[in-house]
Design a protein around this motif. Structure first.
Motif, mmCIF file in Angstrom:
data_model
loop_
_atom_site.group_PDB
_atom_site.id
_atom_site.type_symbol
_atom_site.label_atom_id
_atom_site.label_comp_id
_atom_site.label_asym_id
_atom_site.label_seq_id
_atom_site.Cartn_x
_atom_site.Cartn_y
_atom_site.Cartn_z
ATOM 1 N N LYS A 1 -8.736 -0.394 -44.328
ATOM 2 C CA LYS A 1 -7.843 -0.817 -45.402
ATOM 3 C C LYS A 1 -8.122 0.004 -46.665
ATOM 4 N N PRO A 2 -7.100 0.585 -47.293
ATOM 5 C CA PRO A 2 -7.333 1.365 -48.517
ATOM 6 C C PRO A 2 -7.681 0.466 -49.701
ATOM 7 N N LEU A 3 -8.337 1.042 -50.679
ATOM 8 C CA LEU A 3 -8.699 0.326 -51.897
ATOM 9 C C LEU A 3 -7.534 0.398 -52.877
ATOM 10 N N GLU A 4 -7.087 -0.774 -53.333
ATOM 11 C CA GLU A 4 -5.993 -0.840 -54.305
ATOM 12 C C GLU A 4 -6.578 -0.856 -55.709
ATOM 13 N N LEU A 5 -6.058 0.006 -56.576
ATOM 14 C CA LEU A 5 -6.530 0.122 -57.952
ATOM 15 C C LEU A 5 -5.364 -0.166 -58.890
ATOM 16 N N LYS A 6 -5.462 -1.269 -59.628
ATOM 17 C CA LYS A 6 -4.392 -1.626 -60.537
ATOM 18 C C LYS A 6 -4.926 -2.585 -61.587
ATOM 19 N N ALA A 7 -4.112 -2.846 -62.589
ATOM 20 C CA ALA A 7 -4.421 -3.833 -63.618
ATOM 21 C C ALA A 7 -3.117 -4.480 -64.048
ATOM 22 N N ASN B 1 -21.843 2.936 -65.585
ATOM 23 C CA ASN B 1 -21.030 1.729 -65.714
ATOM 24 C C ASN B 1 -19.541 2.051 -65.846
ATOM 25 N N ALA B 2 -19.187 3.329 -65.594
ATOM 26 C CA ALA B 2 -17.800 3.802 -65.688
ATOM 27 C C ALA B 2 -17.268 3.733 -67.119
ATOM 28 N N VAL B 3 -18.167 3.794 -68.078
ATOM 29 C CA VAL B 3 -17.772 3.793 -69.488
ATOM 30 C C VAL B 3 -17.659 5.239 -69.971
ATOM 31 N N PRO B 4 -16.529 5.627 -70.577
ATOM 32 C CA PRO B 4 -16.367 6.997 -71.057
ATOM 33 C C PRO B 4 -16.949 7.179 -72.460
ATOM 34 N N HIS B 5 -17.680 8.277 -72.648
ATOM 35 C CA HIS B 5 -18.243 8.607 -73.957
ATOM 36 C C HIS B 5 -17.614 9.918 -74.415
ATOM 37 N N LEU B 6 -16.889 9.860 -75.524
ATOM 38 C CA LEU B 6 -16.137 11.015 -76.006
ATOM 39 C C LEU B 6 -17.085 12.127 -76.432
ATOM 40 N N PHE C 1 -16.455 9.082 -58.980
ATOM 41 C CA PHE C 1 -15.512 8.323 -59.803
ATOM 42 C C PHE C 1 -14.070 8.517 -59.345
ATOM 43 N N VAL C 2 -13.256 7.479 -59.582
ATOM 44 C CA VAL C 2 -11.807 7.599 -59.521
ATOM 45 C C VAL C 2 -11.257 7.157 -60.873
ATOM 46 N N VAL C 3 -10.178 7.812 -61.293
ATOM 47 C CA VAL C 3 -9.543 7.484 -62.564
ATOM 48 C C VAL C 3 -8.042 7.413 -62.333
ATOM 49 N N VAL C 4 -7.424 6.363 -62.854
ATOM 50 C CA VAL C 4 -5.989 6.146 -62.689
ATOM 51 C C VAL C 4 -5.382 5.916 -64.061
ATOM 52 N N LYS D 1 -13.283 3.880 -62.336
ATOM 53 C CA LYS D 1 -14.110 3.112 -61.392
ATOM 54 C C LYS D 1 -15.200 4.002 -60.819
ATOM 55 N N ASN D 2 -16.432 3.471 -60.823
ATOM 56 C CA ASN D 2 -17.561 4.134 -60.167
ATOM 57 C C ASN D 2 -17.568 3.695 -58.707
ATOM 58 N N LEU D 3 -17.380 4.649 -57.798
ATOM 59 C CA LEU D 3 -17.296 4.324 -56.379
ATOM 60 C C LEU D 3 -18.635 3.914 -55.779
ATOM 61 N N LYS D 4 -19.719 4.258 -56.443
ATOM 62 C CA LYS D 4 -21.044 3.961 -55.897
ATOM 63 C C LYS D 4 -21.465 2.524 -56.154
ATOM 64 N N ASN D 5 -21.109 1.983 -57.358
ATOM 65 C CA ASN D 5 -21.555 0.622 -57.678
ATOM 66 C C ASN D 5 -20.395 -0.316 -58.048
ATOM 67 N N ASN D 6 -19.146 0.191 -57.950
ATOM 68 C CA ASN D 6 -17.931 -0.590 -58.207
ATOM 69 C C ASN D 6 -17.748 -1.002 -59.660
ATOM 70 N N SER D 7 -18.531 -0.445 -60.581
ATOM 71 C CA SER D 7 -18.291 -0.719 -62.002
ATOM 72 C C SER D 7 -16.909 -0.192 -62.381
ATOM 73 N N THR D 8 -16.181 -0.981 -63.181
ATOM 74 C CA THR D 8 -14.818 -0.613 -63.556
ATOM 75 C C THR D 8 -14.627 -0.822 -65.056
ATOM 76 N N THR D 9 -13.975 0.137 -65.682
ATOM 77 C CA THR D 9 -13.662 0.048 -67.106
ATOM 78 C C THR D 9 -12.198 0.397 -67.306
ATOM 79 N N ILE D 10 -11.527 -0.320 -68.189
ATOM 80 C CA ILE D 10 -10.151 -0.005 -68.562
ATOM 81 C C ILE D 10 -10.124 0.299 -70.053
#
Length: 359
Positions: free
Chosen positions: A214-220, A317-322, A235-238, A267-276
């Protein structure tokens, strides 16, 4: 000696004085102002597309690791781009020594003398789309291959460049009209964007070696996304790419409809941490470096009429730092450890392509 120095100045790329780690490439005779609209790079090759000139310029490293212009890739003889004279050199993909090149050639229908050169015709415009594969280690001309995406009733077939070959994957579109509008591949992981027809969108992550899984669904909820996707080993980024829109307070105003919230999911694929996070733009990933570039979009600030490039470093933690924020570029993306930018040189009325290592 003077002649040698002049020749070196012509054929070697110029190093930016403001950034010693940056190497820039400028058009030469035969190139046009579309030089640098499409660029790909790996450790061995740098390919710069120039569709108005109908070619792709190839650079390789010499013994001192300098990038040298070594080859020009042209469309196959008797192909539509070759016959019409432009359009070859778009949307490049590079896998080791294999380069995939797209072509888009259009002509006013009233001026068309050979209709067989075009797949699509209206009363006003005739259009040709093509996709080609070439081995950069050989002198054989590019060969035409199938489009990246082919749609059938209920299914989408992807013709992916993977391990130096075209691999065909067929997936159900899940009843989603825009399934496959954006695609990113990393090794065996395929990320497929499915932007919305109303106020939501998503992406699907597939393991192409285990399509029964089953594929992983990524949405909010209530968030516009799926129009741009990016993937790396970790990482994956949408997100969404928007052109010519009005954006206010991270909301996209579409004519008289209600505003749609624009955000980017990481989303971090290794630990499933997700940030929007807030924001919109075309995405690219290299390792843990994320680039997002948004075209000019008016939000009441005249500066926002210029493109906005943001470069982030993603933590676990999938947090972006500029780490960079720029408005002096027209196009930009990260790839294989490099930040690639296309910049306008208004004095010389040309574009230049610059690359710099980034990690």
């Amino acid at each position: 000696v003077l002649i040698i120095l002049i020749l070196l100045g012509v054929f070697l790329p110029k190093v930016s004085m403001s950034n010693p780690n940056q190497t820039c490439f400028t058009p030469e005779p035969g190139d046009t102002n579309s030089f640098g609209f499409y660029v790909v790079i790996n450790d061995k090759y740098l390919a710069i597309g120039d569709p108005s000139a109908n070619h792709v310029i190839i650079y390789t490293r010499d013994n001192s690791s300098q990038w040298i212009r070594t080859k020009e890739v042209l469309p196959p003889k008797n192909s539509t781009p070759s016959e019409i004279g432009y359009g070859f050199g778009r949307s490049l993909q590079l896998d080791k020594n294999i380069l995939v090149i797209n072509a888009l050639t259009q002509q006013d229908t009233k001026d068309v003398t050979n209709p067989k050169l075009f797949q699509y015709r209206t009363m006003l415009m005739s259009t040709f789309f093509g996709r080609y594969l070439v081995n950069l280690d050989s002198e054989i001309e590019p060969k035409e291959i199938k489009p990246l995406i082919e749609k059938e009733q209920g299914f989408v077939r992807f013709n992916l460049l993977s391990e130096g070959k075209i691999r065909q994957i067929t997936l159900s579109d899940n009843g989603e009209k825009n399934f496959g509008s954006s695609v990113a591949l990393h090794q065996n992981l395929l990320l497929v964007g499915s932007p919305p027809t109303n106020q939501e969108g998503k992406a699907w992550l597939f393991d192409i070696n285990n399509l029964d899984d089953k594929p992983l669904e990524l949405k909010a909820s209530n968030i516009l996304m799926g129009g741009s996707v990016a993937i790396s080993e970790k990482f994956v980024v949408v997100g969404s790419k928007v052109s010519g829109a009005i954006i206010q307070n991270n909301r996209l105003l579409i004519q008289n409809d209600l505003p749609i919230i624009t955000k980017t999911l990481i989303k971090n694929l290794k630990n499933n941490s997700t940030t929007i996070v807030d924001g919109v733009g075309t995405l690219s990933l290299s390792g843990n470096i994320l680039a997002r570039i948004r075209p000019g979009a008016y939000d009441g600030d005249l500066d926002d009429l210029l493109p906005l490039l943001e470069v982030f470093r993603l933590d676990d933690n999938a947090v972006p730092h500029l780490i960079q924020k720029r408005r002096d570029v027209n196009r930009a993306w990260v790839q294989n450890g490099y930040l690639i930018t296309t910049q306008s040189d208004y004095d010389a009325k040309i574009f230049k392509v610059c690359i710099e290592p980034i990690s």
